[in-house]
Motif scaffolding. Structure first.
Motif, mmCIF file in Angstrom:
data_model
loop_
_atom_site.group_PDB
_atom_site.id
_atom_site.type_symbol
_atom_site.label_atom_id
_atom_site.label_comp_id
_atom_site.label_asym_id
_atom_site.label_seq_id
_atom_site.Cartn_x
_atom_site.Cartn_y
_atom_site.Cartn_z
ATOM 1 N N GLN A 1 0.826 -1.205 0.000
ATOM 2 C CA GLN A 1 0.000 0.000 0.000
ATOM 3 C C GLN A 1 0.866 1.262 0.000
ATOM 4 O O GLN A 1 0.528 2.257 -0.661
ATOM 5 C CB GLN A 1 -0.947 0.024 1.197
ATOM 6 N N SER B 1 0.893 4.137 -3.032
ATOM 7 C CA SER B 1 0.562 5.514 -2.677
ATOM 8 C C SER B 1 1.655 6.500 -3.067
ATOM 9 O O SER B 1 1.502 7.702 -2.867
ATOM 10 C CB SER B 1 0.294 5.613 -1.166
ATOM 11 N N ALA C 1 -3.098 7.125 1.088
ATOM 12 C CA ALA C 1 -3.398 7.800 -0.172
ATOM 13 C C ALA C 1 -3.618 9.297 0.010
ATOM 14 O O ALA C 1 -3.562 10.059 -0.964
ATOM 15 C CB ALA C 1 -4.621 7.161 -0.826
#
Length: 381
Positions: free
Chosen positions: A87, A91, A309
């Motif tokens: 992740q 991002s 994000a």
């Protein structure tokens, strides 16, 4: 020796300007920069997209949710760390200081029990070449907890450790200067009845009186001896800032008031605010809005905090704000400035000789979309 990679037809975000150009990557570093496109076999055409430095995250507790995806559900350490790592890469974050907590006001929290596994899992994926991005350790020290100093000493010589923050979430100060706000928050969080809440408050106040000052000073001294970057947390007053300066603090994490943010910035501490604060339009707990600090010119670093994000989104939002930062300064809040704050002089900028940590971004309907990510020259997304 690795073959050169050439990225061309990109809008390169440099320290003070955005230029249409190309760059050459070799052996994980930026070998050369040139203005204008190049036409050579095997080059990567960035199609006019933005090419910015890989982002550096100093404070995220995102990893915890992978180790405990549901209450009372633990996940295997390596798998949890790798999911979190993926992740981060997606991002656009290429260096991450994973924040793990020592001490917690909630004695039932998973944080205490999972601390060793989270740290060992980070070391595991780094040492075995499994990590996409560069992971470092940020120890968040709850100074009012009885065991904090002893636990800190057990981790203070870890080669992963690069940042330490000093927190005190006891009632009546900093984030919870209002006892009413403290009661509402913790009664809702833990489902306490009135009598249990008052007993909880009494215990936290006693712990703060017994441990906070001594632990804060001892940990700060140990960090100074080791050259570890130190951060304050939730400073609310000029007096808090003065105390932080006394301990040699480099980063002011999430100051809750304008006066604390301005004083921190004025005295050379890097003021860090949460990217979710920017994206949501304000603080979820009613503190100073990050956008106001941008307009005052005193926001230095953005952190994704609990939502990875949000970091890229916030960078582009403050660049688009009226009275906001231009794009190079906005990008620097998530790259150059955090690198400077923790003493990483090999990254955080697009410049010859630095690590090729890069993010290719395309704006679609006003939204920045990650297209590609390179960490030390290796494409990781």
């Amino acid at each position: 020796m690795n073959q050169d990679q050439i990225l061309t037809n990109a809008r390169l975000v440099l320290d003070d300007e955005v230029v249409h150009g190309s760059l050459v990557i070799k052996d994980g570093v930026i070998k050369a920069l040139e203005r204008g496109p190049v036409s050579l076999p095997g080059v990567t055409d960035c199609q006019g997209d933005i090419l910015m430095p890989g982002m550096i995250e100093l404070h995220t507790d995102n990893m915890e949710k992978y180790f405990q995806p549901r209450p009372k559900v633990s996940w295997p350490g390596r798998q949890a760390a790798l999911a979190h790592d993926a992740q981060m890469a997606a991002s656009g974050i290429t260096t991450v200081f994973d924040a793990v907590s020592i001490g917690d006001v909630d004695e039932q929290s998973m944080r205490h029990g999972a601390l060793d596994e989270m740290v060992s899992s980070l070391a595991d994926i780094n040492d075995n070449g499994m990590a996409r991005v560069d992971h470092r350790l940020h120890l968040r020290c709850e100074v009012c907890h009885p065991d904090t100093l002893a636990r800190f000493k057990s981790f203070m010589d870890s080669p992963l450790l690069g940042l330490v923050s000093l927190m005190d979430h006891s009632p009546g100060q900093r984030q919870f200067a209002s006892l009413d706000a403290y009661r509402v928050y913790y009664q809702g969080k833990y489902g306490l009845d009135d009598a249990s809440l008052e007993a909880f408050i009494e215990k936290q106040l006693a712990n703060s009186a017994a441990y906070s000052s001594a632990h804060r000073r001892a940990i700060a001294e140990l960090c100074s001896e080791r050259g570890l970057a130190l951060a304050s947390h939730d400073d609310a007053t000029v007096a808090h800032v003065a105390e932080s300066l006394e301990y040699g603090t480099r980063v002011a994490e999430f100051p809750t008031t304008r006066e604390a943010a301005e004083a921190s910035h004025r005295h050379g501490m890097a003021v860090m605010m949460g990217a979710p604060n920017v994206v949501r339009g304000g603080s979820h707990s009613g503190n100073i809005a990050a956008a106001e600090l941008v307009r005052l010119g005193v926001l230095d670093i953005l952190s994704s905090d609990y939502y990875p994000a949000a970091l890229l989104d916030a960078v582009f939002r403050i660049a688009a704000m009226e009275d906001g930062y231009d794009l190079p300064r906005a990008v620097a809040t998530a790259s150059r400035r955090p690198a400077e704050a923790v003493g990483l002089d090999d990254r955080g900028r697009i410049a010859q000789g630095l690590r090729a940590d890069l993010v290719r971004v395309r704006e679609v309907d006003g939204h920045p979309l990650v297209q590609r990510v390179w960490c030390a020259g290796r494409q990781v997304h």
